[in-house]
Design a protein around this motif. Sequence first.
Motif, PDB file in Angstrom:
ATOM      1  N   VAL A 117      -8.983  55.667  43.501  1.00 57.65           N
ATOM      2  CA  VAL A 117      -8.130  56.275  44.519  1.00 57.65           C
ATOM      3  C   VAL A 117      -8.571  55.759  45.883  1.00 57.65           C
ATOM      4  O   VAL A 117      -9.755  55.807  46.221  1.00 57.65           O
ATOM      5  N   PHE A 118      -7.612  55.291  46.658  1.00 55.59           N
ATOM      6  CA  PHE A 118      -7.887  54.722  47.974  1.00 55.59           C
ATOM      7  C   PHE A 118      -7.247  55.624  49.022  1.00 55.59           C
ATOM      8  O   PHE A 118      -6.019  55.710  49.106  1.00 55.59           O
ATOM      9  N   VAL A 119      -8.093  56.320  49.790  1.00 54.50           N
ATOM     10  CA  VAL A 119      -7.604  57.244  50.817  1.00 54.50           C
ATOM     11  C   VAL A 119      -7.656  56.526  52.156  1.00 54.50           C
ATOM     12  O   VAL A 119      -8.728  56.305  52.694  1.00 54.50           O
ATOM     13  N   THR A 120      -6.507  56.120  52.665  1.00 53.22           N
ATOM     14  CA  THR A 120      -6.408  55.272  53.861  1.00 53.22           C
ATOM     15  C   THR A 120      -7.590  54.310  53.920  1.00 53.22           C
ATOM     16  O   THR A 120      -8.360  54.247  54.866  1.00 53.22           O
ATOM     17  N   ALA A 121      -7.690  53.521  52.842  1.00 45.81           N
ATOM     18  CA  ALA A 121      -8.880  52.708  52.588  1.00 45.81           C
ATOM     19  C   ALA A 121      -8.509  51.240  52.420  1.00 45.81           C
ATOM     20  O   ALA A 121      -7.365  50.904  52.083  1.00 45.81           O
ATOM     21  N   PHE A 122      -9.489  50.372  52.616  1.00 45.21           N
ATOM     22  CA  PHE A 122      -9.321  48.974  52.246  1.00 45.21           C
ATOM     23  C   PHE A 122      -9.116  48.893  50.732  1.00 45.21           C
ATOM     24  O   PHE A 122      -9.933  49.406  49.960  1.00 45.21           O
ATOM     25  N   MET A 123      -8.029  48.253  50.323  1.00 48.94           N
ATOM     26  CA  MET A 123      -7.747  48.058  48.901  1.00 48.94           C
ATOM     27  C   MET A 123      -7.500  46.560  48.683  1.00 48.94           C
ATOM     28  O   MET A 123      -6.403  46.052  48.944  1.00 48.94           O
ATOM     29  N   PRO A 124      -8.509  45.832  48.236  1.00 46.91           N
ATOM     30  CA  PRO A 124      -8.347  44.385  48.047  1.00 46.91           C
ATOM     31  C   PRO A 124      -7.407  44.068  46.890  1.00 46.91           C
ATOM     32  O   PRO A 124      -7.193  44.888  45.991  1.00 46.91           O
ATOM     33  N   ASP A 125      -6.849  42.855  46.939  1.00 43.40           N
ATOM     34  CA  ASP A 125      -6.019  42.399  45.826  1.00 43.40           C
ATOM     35  C   ASP A 125      -6.843  41.465  44.935  1.00 43.40           C
ATOM     36  O   ASP A 125      -8.059  41.351  45.106  1.00 43.40           O
ATOM     37  N   CYS A 126      -6.179  40.824  44.002  1.00 40.40           N
ATOM     38  CA  CYS A 126      -6.874  39.909  43.086  1.00 40.40           C
ATOM     39  C   CYS A 126      -6.510  38.457  43.361  1.00 40.40           C
ATOM     40  O   CYS A 126      -6.920  37.570  42.604  1.00 40.40           O
ATOM     41  N   ALA A 127      -5.757  38.211  44.422  1.00 39.27           N
ATOM     42  CA  ALA A 127      -5.265  36.867  44.689  1.00 39.27           C
ATOM     43  C   ALA A 127      -6.068  36.127  45.740  1.00 39.27           C
ATOM     44  O   ALA A 127      -6.166  34.895  45.703  1.00 39.27           O
ATOM     45  N   GLY A 128      -6.637  36.858  46.686  1.00 37.83           N
ATOM     46  CA  GLY A 128      -7.323  36.210  47.793  1.00 37.83           C
ATOM     47  C   GLY A 128      -8.778  36.615  47.878  1.00 37.83           C
ATOM     48  O   GLY A 128      -9.300  37.328  47.011  1.00 37.83           O
TER      49      GLY A 128
END
Length: 262
Positions: A112-123
């Motif tokens: 769970v990301f609460v107004t958080a940095f959520m990285p992707d898997c592409a970059g």
Amino acid sequence: MPSSSAPAAATAASKRIILVHGTGHGGWCWYKVATLLRAAGHRVEAPDLAASGADARPLRDAPTFEDYSRPLLDALRALPPGERAVLVGHSFGGMSVALAAEELPEKVAAAVFVTAFMPDCAGPRTRTIEELPLLDWMDSVTDDGHAPPSVFLGPEFLRRLLYQLSPEEDYTLSQSLARVSSYYVADQKQHPPFSADRYGAVSKVYVVAKQDLAMIEEYQRQMIASIPVAEVREMEDADHMAMLSKPEELAGHLADIANTYV
């Protein structure tokens, strides 16, 4: 869009929830939400990451991002066989949650990301940090010569951009407990992107704080669009410190998420 204003009833099956703080903070910032979730019968941990909160180590003793995040990783490794936890990351805590999901996906029921940095898997892992559209850090202090490079979030920065809707006593608490921290950008760049079959495969929920002046809603939505999420929830009147400005509402969301994904 699902929402809730109070924690689930105490009769609900107990869930394991681990609350992860952001930069310069500690487990203390979750005190309201942790209390509400425990009152609802859930098993809640809010660990201090390395050199944070009540952890006595200086920042130099946590030279890498994995060192910094190790208290979270250790808490997951300590779970009994077959048990999983809901991980809740706030702000920079989202990066530690992502690391935990990458290294121990079998232990994570949901991230769970609460107004958080959520990285992707592409970059690169750090792309979400480096693309944050925040131009004025005001009285915050950085030291690139420190090992690791450090940041101290200034009192006016906290008051005006992070705590603007939070109770004054919680802002005062932050002034007693805030610490120097790091975003570990150079260290994280040494690692490949998070993998689609580990971090990418973990169920993700994003909680949007619509009144966040530091990580603005538009940027939160940009991260949400970059990687599949199971669910998006909104908090209309929450500032960046959603756990302090709207603790009952956030606790309700987290209890509902735990009951859904565990």
